[in-house]
Design a protein around this motif. Structure first.
Motif, PDB file in Angstrom:
ATOM      1  N   TRP A 196      -2.298  46.757  19.606  1.00  0.00           N
ATOM      2  CA  TRP A 196      -3.168  47.789  19.891  1.00  0.00           C
ATOM      3  C   TRP A 196      -2.835  49.084  20.568  1.00  0.00           C
ATOM      4  O   TRP A 196      -1.714  48.747  21.416  1.00  0.00           O
TER       5      TRP A 196
ATOM      6  N   GLN B 153      -9.925  48.181  10.482  1.00  0.00           N
ATOM      7  CA  GLN B 153      -9.065  47.080  10.841  1.00  0.00           C
ATOM      8  C   GLN B 153      -8.128  46.631   9.626  1.00  0.00           C
ATOM      9  O   GLN B 153      -7.381  45.360   9.625  1.00  0.00           O
TER      10      GLN B 153
ATOM     11  N   GLN C 215      -4.050  43.109  22.430  1.00  0.00           N
ATOM     12  CA  GLN C 215      -4.889  43.791  22.503  1.00  0.00           C
ATOM     13  C   GLN C 215      -5.861  44.003  23.548  1.00  0.00           C
ATOM     14  O   GLN C 215      -6.117  42.882  24.383  1.00  0.00           O
TER      15      GLN C 215
ATOM     16  N   TYR D 115     -11.187  43.858  21.232  1.00  0.00           N
ATOM     17  CA  TYR D 115     -10.745  44.265  20.155  1.00  0.00           C
ATOM     18  C   TYR D 115     -10.170  43.052  19.391  1.00  0.00           C
ATOM     19  O   TYR D 115      -9.299  43.164  18.382  1.00  0.00           O
TER      20      TYR D 115
ATOM     21  N   ASN E  95      -3.519  51.133  15.819  1.00  0.00           N
ATOM     22  CA  ASN E  95      -5.033  51.306  16.360  1.00  0.00           C
ATOM     23  C   ASN E  95      -5.973  50.816  15.503  1.00  0.00           C
ATOM     24  O   ASN E  95      -5.610  50.626  14.050  1.00  0.00           O
ATOM     25  N   TRP E  96      -6.909  49.832  16.102  1.00  0.00           N
ATOM     26  CA  TRP E  96      -8.106  49.558  15.205  1.00  0.00           C
ATOM     27  C   TRP E  96      -9.278  49.491  16.083  1.00  0.00           C
ATOM     28  O   TRP E  96      -9.255  49.385  17.380  1.00  0.00           O
TER      29      TRP E  96
END
Lengths: 315, 315, 315
Positions: free
Chosen positions: C173, C182, C203, C207, C237-238
């Motif tokens: 992440w 996602q 992460q 997350y 990133n999510w």
């Protein structure tokens, strides 16, 4: 040819003009050259003539074409180095250009100047970053300070239509209501200065172009005097180089009319288009027999095709 | 064929319909005809079916296709003559069309009406200026008052699917929340009036189309009566011709339902699309066995291909 | 292959990866396969890599390509069933997809999630409706929860560049200022879980991805520990799966740096792009020798070409 960003990238201007005129007579003879080769046309700004003529040129050469309006269809580009991208830009030009170079054999890029920061515009930051990071041959589709495909088409047009060995060509400033880039007049001037023509630039005081582009030109401030015996008149507005990007006054009397044409050698009137009618150029000229603006636009195909052909030959 | 703007440009309608149906059986037989020929599709308004089907038709014929959303990708167009262009428009249609004619062998143009000035819309000013200034064959991709490629595809569809020699075709007005152009119903009507069908138009009082397009049609104001024994129902909203561009009332009861279909001869239901579900046409019809709207849209390819083929043959 | 929406649509992953690498060596050998076949690329959201690489892949296979930015060039789409369309949407996805299936042999669709309603996003309503109504083979160009062409290109890249039989791959992440889907990490994870790699996801707490996509992965919350001996690091990133679409904190220390790279086996650094420099990933990594992000983007062509080839073979 690995780069076409200005007249300085051309080793033999005469040969390139002759190539363009030969392609006009025989457009489809080189389709094996472009087979399975892809041209990506990347626009950060609007385009009609450049978009269509370059696409047509590539198709004539047997190439595939992919058109991308990058800000509208792709991602908002970051152009500055070293910044933390926590604002509105989503992708850096380093990655965007690098990736496009993976998908295309040749890339064309259009990026206008901001007209706020002269040093930045005249450093050709955006265009040069594209060239640096995409790592494939690049054609300028008009950058901050030059429009070389237009200028080549203009020289092709003059060569094709001239009736004397060394015609008199006058670039005249024209009125406009918005500050426009200097790219077209800069570029036209540096091509004319290397061509076999008698070249004059005429503009109101204060609109002098950057001297780097006008070496060898006659500089005038009197339109009537400059137009005398002209064979070709190139009409164009541009904003001031100093103070940069400014409009210095209305100067409505600088709009070309049929009355002024009488001073010339029945001059052919050119403009890169788009043109604002009755502001930059009068209806009577554009709809009259001296205007060659549509013919000139048509020659954009052969200019682009000559450049793309030389690039394909060097792949 | 040098122009395809209405049914009046077609010398033999039957032959054109037969050509379209033949091309549907054998789409790729004419690729030498389109080789190195370029179709430019120019949009002043949105498009899905017309854009994709005409592009596909041209590709089937071996042509190259360039698509231009002119207001978004090119320059804001000035349409009026004689004005000083000191406002928001950047390029005059005279130059824009003229230049595009330099880059394309055939041009398709879409330009919707403004629905404010009937005289202006019905003069087909924009479309006609394109035709005048581009100087190459032009196909209408829907103009202010007509949508002939749609109408040809509709006639192709009726011809393909009819089960009696002379089917009853009913064009019925349908509700909508926005004022829509009369182009589709005008055009459908003038094609049906020349075809071998029994043709009725039914609408609420006040929505009568311009009589120029409906000569020979039965005009009705009673939807239930009009639908009796119909073989094909063409559903479409349009705004009033007088007062021009107005909506005269909600008329929700005019939406076609399965209950109303019982009055018909198990009629096939057509619509040019896009359609607003449950406003213009009910889910039960669109998802039921009588709807042929997607099949009809598919026939847009063969209509366009028949027209382009005749144009290519006349180049 | 009739559908490419996830790894579950692939019967033999190894064979597909090998096909992609073979096509990279010999891109133009299958042009008879794609002749007169049309790929429509339909975008409800922006795209650079997916747009260009899939277009290039189709051209390599001899296909025609039509690109449609449906919301900008076509009509605003209604996605819900059963509604009265009296608002801003002009065309229902049922008709739009059905019609596009009439014009294309294969359709690619991009539709991002709304990130407001998890159940709706994870039901893949939009993508599945396209598949249901267009009735031709469909390739996902990224849907609400997956980006399979990206993941296949990622596996192709790992297979091509790995120096050990079973490399350690770490999905980490990274920080961002906006809530992102996602789709990329879900998809990468489910492909890695089926590949011959040692796969870790790391992460910040909170997350965790939906467990459906991570069966077989090692789950970690300590980035330094996870990076030890990594051969490939996938940076992305999510936003949170629960509460859905949220950002849970700045977590700026999760940005990968050269210092952190020292923990790894001189790991190659991957990212799907676009990447926000110095927010998600530092300049020093992106401009350094460990970054393979542009090379990875280049492999998008061969991933797409392998999938399209298998689809063409099944037409």
């Amino acid at each position: 040819m690995k780069l076409f960003s200005s007249v300085n990238d051309v080793t033999d201007i005469d040969a390139l003009v002759k190539e363009a005129l030969a392609l006009k007579q025989n457009p489809y003879a080189n389709q094996e050259l472009g087979k399975n080769k892809t041209l990506a046309l990347v626009f950060l700004n609007p385009s009609l003539r450049t978009r269509m003529s370059t696409q047509k040129a590539a198709l004539n050469l047997g190439m595939n074409v992919m058109v991308l309006n990058i800000d509208k269809e792709g991602w908002a580009l970051e152009l500055r180095d070293g910044v933390v991208m926590d604002g509105t830009t989503v992708e850096h030009i380093r990655e965007a250009a690098g990736v496009m170079g993976q998908y295309a054999d040749i890339i064309g890029v259009r990026s206008f100047p901001g007209l706020r920061n002269r040093e930045e515009d005249y450093s050709e930051m955006i265009f040069n970053k594209f060239v640096e990071f995409c790592k494939v041959p690049v054609v300028s589709l008009e950058s901050a300070t030059r429009h070389p495909l237009q200028s080549l088409a203009d020289l092709v047009t003059i060569t094709e239509l001239k009736t004397t060995a060394r015609p008199k060509v006058v670039l005249t400033w024209a009125p406009h209501i918005k500050p426009l880039p200097q790219a077209v007049p800069n570029s036209f001037s540096e091509w004319m200065c290397k061509a076999d023509v008698d070249f004059t630039i005429v503009q109101p005081k204060g609109y002098e172009l950057c001297a780097d582009f006008t070496q060898g030109a006659t500089i005038s401030y009197n339109q009537d005097e400059a137009l005398v015996d002209a064979d070709f008149i190139y009409v164009k507005n541009w904003s001031a180089y100093e103070p940069y990007g400014n409009i210095l006054g209305k100067n409505e009397e600088w709009m070309l009319t049929n009355e002024k044409l009488k001073l010339t050698n029945n001059a052919k009137v050119m403009h890169c288009l788009p043109v604002r009618r009755n502001l930059e150029l009068s209806d009577e000229i554009l709809d009259g027999p001296n205007s060659i603006v549509v013919h000139e636009a048509g020659n954009r195909v052969w200019a682009a095709q000559a450049v793309l052909k030389q690039m394909l030959e060097s792949l």
